[in-house]
Design an enzyme around this catalytic site. Sequence first.
Site, PDB file in Angstrom:
ATOM      1  N   SER A 119      30.015  67.749  14.655  1.00 32.23           N
ATOM      2  CA  SER A 119      29.982  69.049  13.691  1.00 32.23           C
ATOM      3  C   SER A 119      29.918  70.662  14.577  1.00 32.23           C
ATOM      4  CB  SER A 119      29.775  69.230  12.792  1.00 32.23           C
ATOM      5  OG  SER A 119      30.024  68.536  11.470  1.00 32.23           O
ATOM      6  N   HIS A 140      36.902  67.087  17.853  1.00 30.22           N
ATOM      7  CA  HIS A 140      35.886  67.342  16.520  1.00 30.22           C
ATOM      8  C   HIS A 140      36.837  67.473  14.984  1.00 30.22           C
ATOM      9  CE1 HIS A 140      34.166  70.205  12.944  1.00 30.22           C
ATOM     10  NE2 HIS A 140      33.795  68.913  13.098  1.00 30.22           N
ATOM     11  N   GLU A 152      38.964  70.375  16.408  1.00 32.21           N
ATOM     12  CA  GLU A 152      38.762  70.939  17.780  1.00 32.21           C
ATOM     13  C   GLU A 152      38.544  70.855  19.168  1.00 32.21           C
ATOM     14  OE1 GLU A 152      36.368  74.354  14.426  1.00 32.21           O
ATOM     15  OE2 GLU A 152      35.106  72.683  14.524  1.00 32.21           O
ATOM     16  N   ASN A 190      32.708  75.318  11.213  1.00 29.26           N
ATOM     17  CA  ASN A 190      31.337  75.495  10.639  1.00 29.26           C
ATOM     18  C   ASN A 190      30.854  76.518  10.778  1.00 29.26           C
ATOM     19  OD1 ASN A 190      31.418  72.781   9.511  1.00 29.26           O
ATOM     20  ND2 ASN A 190      31.221  72.123  11.099  1.00 29.26           N
TER      21      ASN A 190
END
Length: 284
Positions: A119, A140, A152, A190
Amino acid sequence: MSITRVGIIGSGIMGSGIAEVAASNGYDVVLRSRSQESADAMKAGVQKSLARQVEKEKRTQSEADEILARVSTTTDLKALGDCDLIIESVVEDLDVKMALFKELDTIVKDSAILATNTSTLPVVEMAMATSNPQNVCGIHFFNPAPAMALVEVVRPITSSDETIAAAIAFAESCGKDPVEVKDQAGFIVNALLFPYLNNAIRLLESGVATREGIDTAMKGGCGFPMGPFALLDLVGLDTSLAILDALYAEFRDPNYAAVPLLRRMVASGQLGRKSKKGFYDYSK
Ligand SMILES: NC(=O)c1ccc[n+]([C@@H]2O[C@H](COP(=O)([O-])OP(=O)(O)OC[C@H]3O[C@@H](n4cnc5c(N)ncnc54)[C@H](O)[C@@H]3O)[C@@H](O)[C@H]2O)c1
């Protein structure tokens, strides 16, 4: 770069979701977990999810059977030796991931792409644990992987254009919307999401409102599908803390400094849905 066989490592929340995505889109999938029990539980998770889709008439039973037949399980990392792409999704801990990449390097073929579902951790460090860093990138997925459109694709400075192109093509072939992003902590989502989640815990800690009140406010006021505490419980509080710690280590921005309550909850084993208790109780 042709991908037909995909290895997935890690039997947590994300591993079985990614396995389902890959198998549903025609890839042969080898699931590797450290225990046969959890590898089997992962496959059972895929089966359960497919059964729900049959029930809702989104798939036929024979489609579901074909998808499940493409998934095999193992405890032996060497069984991933003939995979074209390996996606690791083990615990969010850089030392664990680097050790895994180092071991994979002795097993996989030279052309294999090694991807991490991290992450937020630095992909370049995992790449440098191998002898083919040009073949390493981040892929991701988001939680739950079968439902969320975004992937991602993380480009460390060591990655080749071919690796990134193959990762993007893989994500597209799985029906996802890939976005390429630099290997910087938190990537896009994130980096933006975690200051918000962290500050929601800060509001709770300072007694501004209840967790239910804050969740209701963010759903009703911002149109979010779930509030911050329901989302933290879904992500896992240990994973959330690891993400915040990695963001803080990279940027030293106070918005990323984990609020003490989160650290205390993780220390006490309250990890969210996976431990049946987090900000909410899931034991009933
Ligand atoms: N939870 C999310 O919402 C989410 C979303 C996207 C990406 N991710 C990332 O996916 C990865 C896995 O997260 P998760 O939520 O599935 O975690 P999880 O806590 O549900 O599962 C972690 C897995 O790692 C395994 N593991 C633990 N220690 C290990 C070790 N020393 N060696 C090998 N395996 C080990 C565990 O057995 C388990 O199978 C992490 O990198 C995380 O950042 C998580």
